[in-house]
Design an enzyme around this catalytic site. Structure first.
Site, mmCIF file in Angstrom:
data_model
loop_
_atom_site.group_PDB
_atom_site.id
_atom_site.type_symbol
_atom_site.label_atom_id
_atom_site.label_comp_id
_atom_site.label_asym_id
_atom_site.label_seq_id
_atom_site.Cartn_x
_atom_site.Cartn_y
_atom_site.Cartn_z
ATOM 1 N N ASP A 4 -10.119 22.071 -14.033
ATOM 2 C CA ASP A 4 -9.741 21.493 -15.321
ATOM 3 C C ASP A 4 -10.904 20.647 -15.862
ATOM 4 O O ASP A 4 -11.417 19.772 -15.180
ATOM 5 C CB ASP A 4 -8.493 20.628 -15.091
ATOM 6 C CG ASP A 4 -8.035 19.867 -16.322
ATOM 7 O OD1 ASP A 4 -8.470 20.207 -17.435
ATOM 8 O OD2 ASP A 4 -7.222 18.924 -16.171
ATOM 9 N N HIS A 25 -4.861 14.013 -17.340
ATOM 10 C CA HIS A 25 -6.038 14.733 -16.829
ATOM 11 C C HIS A 25 -7.032 13.730 -16.241
ATOM 12 O O HIS A 25 -7.296 12.680 -16.840
ATOM 13 C CB HIS A 25 -6.722 15.519 -17.949
ATOM 14 C CG HIS A 25 -5.815 16.493 -18.641
ATOM 15 N ND1 HIS A 25 -5.757 17.825 -18.293
ATOM 16 C CD2 HIS A 25 -4.933 16.330 -19.648
ATOM 17 C CE1 HIS A 25 -4.872 18.436 -19.073
ATOM 18 N NE2 HIS A 25 -4.367 17.545 -19.908
#
Length: 556
Positions: free
Chosen positions: A196, A369
């Protein structure tokens, strides 16, 4: 190591934020990881959703062993009904994921009346055998429960797709990421890490989700009127913290927005959300309570056109009318590309007289995130042989590649890819394969269409320069005009001499028809083409614009 070739093909999520979809292929068999979507940009007029172009899979349906969903967010799960329907429901592949992701998938498929699909909850650490693949889900922390990384092992080695993650040491549900298993995989050997990249531009560590709750309570304590909190409907931990803050201050909670109500019901049924008895009220009951006793949790944190908050901001919501003294808390940050829509919504709220609190005013949001140090930690735990940054625009993919280099991974082992470009790995090493078709598929209503769809081009043209419709009536015998042409225009920039211009256009049409009659042009299609060309040239000469011109020729 086998002499076979392992292919990892991203169909979405590279060079963009959203519509994540990755194909892992070995021995002519396929695993699909995630089926995400994203929401349309302002220029994609009338489009409801944007899906990855998965046409590569159409001819390979029989080769698909399974679809694996990392977590329940729309950018990883939302395209599943269209993917299953388009690939055919005669013998659909099984779909695997965590319990919450599968409950959300079940709800989506029910809405689309798709029922004969195996949706299987997979406990963390359990291995599924699917053809030549062993699939394992590894628990991660994110802004939604039951988030997982996916380890896919073949004879060639293990591919680890991180999904969305952060290393939150104090998560709301008390279940931090399974760092021990990630480190164990690193010792066993990770061939390729697909990581990611969303926050590759943010230094340090992301703040813990558990820090948000106390700040929400502090903000609530300063509010005298009604409070509206907007967040992602799937951010179930955040909804829990809003409920806790409201309970601490003796406020009732109303859920507004279809997806918010649906996801909270799923979360409550799985034990992820606990709401005190009698605390939830219906939106229609909001006005039955004093303003200082009400919290509204709403969808619309991204300024989505049809969301509850956007409708409230435009005084278009059936049940909630915002007014001066209300406080609106944005417990989310805009996804890149949504800033304009969010700012427009905020401006409308100020116009109504609401107070607006965003992450710039108070720490009422924590990203799901990880920041740069967490991305380095992932790289150091798993120690991959190759790295392919994913889930980000090209800037973030580039920054992720630099982070990989900074922890000692050779630049030749880092592959900065794009949608449709497969990475092929064999015992001879890793290299790019031949590019395949990728891109976007548009959803308009419930139908899906080609990204080159002429309808979208026409919508852009209409929005820019408007439309002229011309109806010409001609004689079947000699092609001469028999009644004055009718001219209708819409959306053409205002012309002060509109009446005079219409008369000139009629004259141009008569001239074009007369020329066609002299040239013995009788076919209606050819007549309409000639009328179109002559009129388009005439209008451009007069207005210096190119509106859409639709000629209609009627023979009598």
């Amino acid at each position: 190591m086998s002499s076979g070739t392992l292919r990892v093909l991203p169909l979405g999520g590279l060079g963009e934020i959203g519509k994540n979809m990755t194909v892992v292929e070995y021995d002519d068999r396929i695993i699909v990881v995630d089926t995400g979507l994203r929401f349309p940009t302002a220029e994609q007029m009338g489009i409801d959703l944007v899906l990855p172009d998965f046409s590569y899979l159409r001819g390979r349906v029989e080769d698909i062993e399974a679809i694996v969903i990392t977590h329940g967010h729309e950018d990883h799960l939302g395209a599943l009904p269209w993917v299953l329907r388009e690939l055919g429901l005669d013998n659909p592949p099984p779909v695997y994921g965590g319990p919450l992701a599968m409950a959300m998938a079940r709800s989506k498929l029910d809405e689309h009346r798709i029922r004969d699909v195996v949706l299987e909850d997979v406990p963390d650490g359990e291995t599924i055998e699917a053809g030549p693949f062993d699939i394992e889900l590894i628990h991660m922390t994110h802004s939604i429960p039951d988030s997982n990384a996916v380890a896919i092992t073949t004879d060639v080695g293990t591919v680890l797709i991180t999904g969305d993650y952060k290393f939150d040491q104090t998560p709301v549900d008390g279940r931090p990421a399974d760092m021990a298993r990630l480190a164990e995989l690193g010792r066993e050997g990770v061939l390729l890490l697909c990581g990611d990249s969303t926050n590759a531009d943010r230094p340090g560590y992301s703040p813990s989700e558990s820090r948000v709750g106390p700040h929400l309570e502090e903000v609530f304590s300063r509010c005298d009127g009604r409070i509206v909190v907007t967040s992602f409907a799937s951010n179930i931990h955040r909804v829990q913290q809003v409920v806790d803050a409201a309970a601490a201050l003796g406020r009732k909670v109303a859920l507004v927005g279809r997806s918010m109500r649906k996801n909270v019901n799923i979360g409550r049924s799985l034990g992820h959300i606990e709401v005190p008895e009698g605390m939830l009220i219906q939106p229609r009951e909001i006005d039955d309570f004093p303003d200082e006793r009400v919290v509204i949790i709403s969808t619309g944190s991204q300024g989505e056109p049809l969301s509850a908050l956007r409708r409230m901001a435009h005084n278009d919501h059936r049940q909630v009318k915002l007014r001066q003294g209300d406080t609106v808390v944005f417990s989310a940050t805009p996804i890149p590309g949504n800033e304009r829509a969010v700012n427009e919504t905020i401006d409308r709220l100020y116009h109504i007289g609401c107070d607006v609190i965003t992450t710039a005013d108070a720490p009422v949001h924590a990203s799901g995130h990880g920041y740069q140090e967490e991305m380095k930690l992932m790289l150091n735990l798993t120690r991959p042989r190759y790295v392919m940054p994913m889930h980000g625009d090209f800037k973030r993919i580039h920054l992720h590649a630099q982070l990989a280099e900074s922890v000692g991974i050779d630049s030749d082992a880092i592959f900065q890819g794009e949608n449709g470009l497969p990475l092929e790995i064999s015992e001879r090493g890793a290299r790019w394969g031949d590019k395949v078709q990728s891109g976007m598929i548009f959803v308009d209503g419930v139908d899906i269409g080609d990204p080159a769809d002429v309808a979208l081009r026409d919508r852009r043209m209409l929005s820019a320069d408007g439309i002229f419709i011309v109806v010409a009536t001609i004689s079947e015998q000699d092609g001469q005009s028999v009644v004055p042409p009718e001219v209708i225009f819409r959306g053409v920039p205002f012309v002060a001499e509109a009446d005079e211009l219409i008369e000139e256009i009629r004259g141009a049409i008569e001239d074009s028809l007369a020329q066609a009659a002299r040239d013995r042009v009788r076919e209606v299609d050819l007549l309409q083409q000639q009328l179109h060309d002559d009129l388009a040239a005439f209008v451009y000469d007069k207005l210096k614009r190119r509106p859409m011109v639709l000629p209609v020729v009627v023979e009598v």
